[in-house]
Design a protein around this motif. Structure first.
Motif, PDB file in Angstrom:
ATOM      1  N   GLU A 148       0.221  -1.441   0.274  1.00 39.48           N
ATOM      2  CA  GLU A 148      -0.062  -0.601  -0.060  1.00 39.48           C
ATOM      3  C   GLU A 148       0.761   1.242  -0.169  1.00 39.48           C
ATOM      4  O   GLU A 148       1.639   1.510   0.739  1.00 39.48           O
ATOM      5  CB  GLU A 148      -0.653   0.536   1.570  1.00 39.48           C
ATOM      6  N   ILE A 149       1.416   2.438  -0.954  1.00 36.41           N
ATOM      7  CA  ILE A 149       1.335   3.259  -1.213  1.00 36.41           C
ATOM      8  C   ILE A 149       1.277   4.553  -1.464  1.00 36.41           C
ATOM      9  O   ILE A 149      -0.306   4.587  -2.274  1.00 36.41           O
ATOM     10  CB  ILE A 149       2.783   3.266  -2.574  1.00 36.41           C
TER      11      ILE A 149
ATOM     12  N   THR B 194      13.227   3.344  -8.397  1.00 33.21           N
ATOM     13  CA  THR B 194      14.052   4.128  -7.010  1.00 33.21           C
ATOM     14  C   THR B 194      12.158   3.675  -6.583  1.00 33.21           C
ATOM     15  O   THR B 194      12.561   3.368  -5.069  1.00 33.21           O
ATOM     16  CB  THR B 194      13.468   5.348  -7.459  1.00 33.21           C
ATOM     17  N   LEU B 195      11.412   3.520  -7.202  1.00 32.26           N
ATOM     18  CA  LEU B 195      10.250   2.365  -6.881  1.00 32.26           C
ATOM     19  C   LEU B 195      10.342   1.029  -5.729  1.00 32.26           C
ATOM     20  O   LEU B 195       9.394   0.566  -5.361  1.00 32.26           O
ATOM     21  CB  LEU B 195       8.634   2.801  -7.716  1.00 32.26           C
ATOM     22  N   LEU B 196      10.839   0.292  -6.612  1.00 31.81           N
ATOM     23  CA  LEU B 196      10.885  -0.599  -6.260  1.00 31.81           C
ATOM     24  C   LEU B 196      11.924  -0.726  -4.721  1.00 31.81           C
ATOM     25  O   LEU B 196      11.852  -1.314  -4.054  1.00 31.81           O
ATOM     26  CB  LEU B 196      11.540  -1.728  -7.091  1.00 31.81           C
ATOM     27  N   LYS B 197      12.836  -0.151  -4.584  1.00 27.47           N
ATOM     28  CA  LYS B 197      13.664   0.211  -3.718  1.00 27.47           C
ATOM     29  C   LYS B 197      12.249   0.853  -2.721  1.00 27.47           C
ATOM     30  O   LYS B 197      12.617   0.592  -0.987  1.00 27.47           O
ATOM     31  CB  LYS B 197      14.834   1.258  -3.249  1.00 27.47           C
ATOM     32  N   HIS B 198      11.746   1.629  -2.194  1.00 25.77           N
ATOM     33  CA  HIS B 198      11.037   2.090  -1.533  1.00 25.77           C
ATOM     34  C   HIS B 198       9.824   0.918  -0.939  1.00 25.77           C
ATOM     35  O   HIS B 198       9.201   1.051   0.153  1.00 25.77           O
ATOM     36  CB  HIS B 198      10.074   3.188  -2.442  1.00 25.77           C
ATOM     37  N   ILE B 199       9.411  -0.115  -2.296  1.00 23.12           N
ATOM     38  CA  ILE B 199       8.253  -1.546  -1.855  1.00 23.12           C
ATOM     39  C   ILE B 199       9.396  -1.727  -0.764  1.00 23.12           C
ATOM     40  O   ILE B 199       9.288  -2.712   0.009  1.00 23.12           O
ATOM     41  CB  ILE B 199       7.782  -2.171  -2.716  1.00 23.12           C
ATOM     42  N   SER B 200      10.669  -2.128  -1.204  1.00 17.40           N
ATOM     43  CA  SER B 200      11.790  -3.583  -0.200  1.00 17.40           C
ATOM     44  C   SER B 200      13.038  -2.457   1.198  1.00 17.40           C
ATOM     45  O   SER B 200      12.134  -2.949   1.622  1.00 17.40           O
ATOM     46  CB  SER B 200      13.258  -3.741  -1.107  1.00 17.40           C
ATOM     47  N   GLY B 201      12.064  -1.396   0.981  1.00 26.14           N
ATOM     48  CA  GLY B 201      12.258  -0.277   2.239  1.00 26.14           C
ATOM     49  C   GLY B 201      13.647  -0.018   2.526  1.00 26.14           C
ATOM     50  O   GLY B 201      14.169   0.769   3.583  1.00 26.14           O
ATOM     51  N   VAL B 202      14.403  -0.361   1.686  1.00 25.97           N
ATOM     52  CA  VAL B 202      16.224   0.251   1.382  1.00 25.97           C
ATOM     53  C   VAL B 202      15.924   1.917   1.070  1.00 25.97           C
ATOM     54  O   VAL B 202      16.976   2.642   1.446  1.00 25.97           O
ATOM     55  CB  VAL B 202      17.124  -0.669   0.335  1.00 25.97           C
TER      56      VAL B 202
ATOM     57  N   PRO C 273      10.867   7.461   1.210  1.00 26.74           N
ATOM     58  CA  PRO C 273      10.052   8.174   0.459  1.00 26.74           C
ATOM     59  C   PRO C 273      10.422   9.941   2.108  1.00 26.74           C
ATOM     60  O   PRO C 273      10.928   9.662   2.647  1.00 26.74           O
ATOM     61  CB  PRO C 273       8.798   8.291   0.511  1.00 26.74           C
ATOM     62  N   ASP C 274      10.147  10.886   0.648  1.00 31.55           N
ATOM     63  CA  ASP C 274      10.375  12.436   1.098  1.00 31.55           C
ATOM     64  C   ASP C 274       8.744  13.215   2.124  1.00 31.55           C
ATOM     65  O   ASP C 274       8.669  13.385   3.255  1.00 31.55           O
ATOM     66  CB  ASP C 274      11.245  12.984   0.373  1.00 31.55           C
ATOM     67  N   THR C 275       7.862  12.425   1.384  1.00 31.45           N
ATOM     68  CA  THR C 275       6.891  12.310   2.154  1.00 31.45           C
ATOM     69  C   THR C 275       6.197  11.295   1.637  1.00 31.45           C
ATOM     70  O   THR C 275       6.199  10.490   0.587  1.00 31.45           O
ATOM     71  CB  THR C 275       6.353  13.659   1.365  1.00 31.45           C
ATOM     72  N   GLY C 276       4.833  10.828   1.951  1.00 28.20           N
ATOM     73  CA  GLY C 276       3.595   9.683   1.679  1.00 28.20           C
ATOM     74  C   GLY C 276       4.105   8.197   2.366  1.00 28.20           C
ATOM     75  O   GLY C 276       5.255   8.529   3.176  1.00 28.20           O
ATOM     76  N   THR C 277       3.353   7.525   2.153  1.00 28.38           N
ATOM     77  CA  THR C 277       3.643   5.967   3.294  1.00 28.38           C
ATOM     78  C   THR C 277       4.037   5.166   1.933  1.00 28.38           C
ATOM     79  O   THR C 277       3.346   4.820   1.578  1.00 28.38           O
ATOM     80  CB  THR C 277       2.765   5.884   4.538  1.00 28.38           C
TER      81      THR C 277
END
Ligand SMILES: Nc1ncnc2c1ncn2[C@@H]1O[C@H](COP(=O)(O)OP(=O)(O)OP(=O)(O)O)[C@@H](O)[C@H]1O
Length: 242
Positions: A6-7, A69-77, A80-84
């Motif tokens: 959930e992004i 970059t999106l995949l790295k956000h999903i993996s948690g490495v 984000p600057d804003t959002g969850t």
């Protein structure tokens, strides 16, 4: 169906690094360092995406559109600057070959290190060890320090550890490209097996044929924004400009 990912409204900005002239730097200093000397740009801009458990999703888009970059956000490495970003269950996969591996340790020690990073207990790793080495086909090189491994050998061991963690969400970046053809085939059939077992997959690849085989849904990114979200054949047609 429960949500696996959930992004909500994420943004990620990076600095555009370019050399400033001496004049620009002096002026900036004289003005009391006011303003930003380096420009930034949004690699991800107001990205929202929900993925249900068991969905197979391809992230598509041209170079630099923000897929990795999106995949790295999903993996948690990456954060984000804003959002969850929220994920459910164990997240594993292959994003950067060698990430989570220590170059001075042997393949054997790295299996334990990487397995632990991905959330496996020591007992689990012991139980799965032979199967991990068998799948990777690393053989006697398992006791060699991984800094002497070729990029394909890294990939083999990293992929093998990742699939043995029994992940709920499996992430794959272009990375399979460094494996030789027989190993690629083996990875692809393993990925299909995970999908059939109801695992959630998120795949980044420019290989549209492969994407069409593995994924059902395609999400197209353009300059850091999601511009299309559709069944994979439709998303591929969008990318091809059809
Ligand atoms: N750590 C970073 N620092 C600065 N800029 C970055 C960083 N990571 C990515 N970028 C920039 O963010 C943008 C998106 O990069 P990303 O790797 O997500 O694109 P991509 O869609 O995966 O591209 P490709 O298809 O070429 O792999 C690019 O302009 C890239 O230069």
């Amino acid at each position: 169906m429960a949500l696996a990912i959930e992004i909500a409204g994420i943004q990620k900005r990076f600095a555009l690094r370019h050399t400033r002239s001496l004049k620009e730097t002096v002026l900036w200093l004289l003005k009391g360092r006011k303003g930003d000397l380096s420009k930034t740009f949004a690699a991800l801009n107001d990205v929202s995406l929900t993925v249900e458990e068991g969905e197979t999703v391809a992230l598509l888009g041209f170079n630099g559109s923000g897929k990795s970059t999106l995949l790295k956000h999903i993996s948690g490495v990456m954060l984000p600057d804003t959002g969850t970003v929220r994920t459910r269950g164990r997240v594993a996969g292959l994003i950067e070959v060698g990430a989570g591996f220590h170059p001075d340790l042997s393949g054997r020690d790295n299996v334990f290190l990487n397995g632990a990073i991905l959330g496996m207990s020591e007992k689990d790793i012991h139980r799965q060890f032979d199967s991990i080495v068998d799948f990777a086909e690393i053989g006697e090189f398992i006791d060699t320090e991984v800094r002497f491994y070729s990029s394909g050998m890294y990939l083999r061991l990293a992929f093998s550890v990742a699939v043995h963690t029994d992940p709920n969400v499996f992430l794959i970046d272009e990375i399979l490209a460094v494996g030789d053809e027989p190993f690629q085939r083996k990875c692809i059939s393993k990925i299909k097996e995970l999908a059939e077992a109801g695992k959630t997959l998120v795949v980044v690849s420019h290989d549209l044929e492969l994407i069409g085989q593995i994924c059902r849904r395609g999400v197209v990114l353009e300059k850091g924004r999601i511009v299309h979200d559709a069944p994979v054949a439709e998303a591929i047609a969008h990318i091809r400009g059809q």
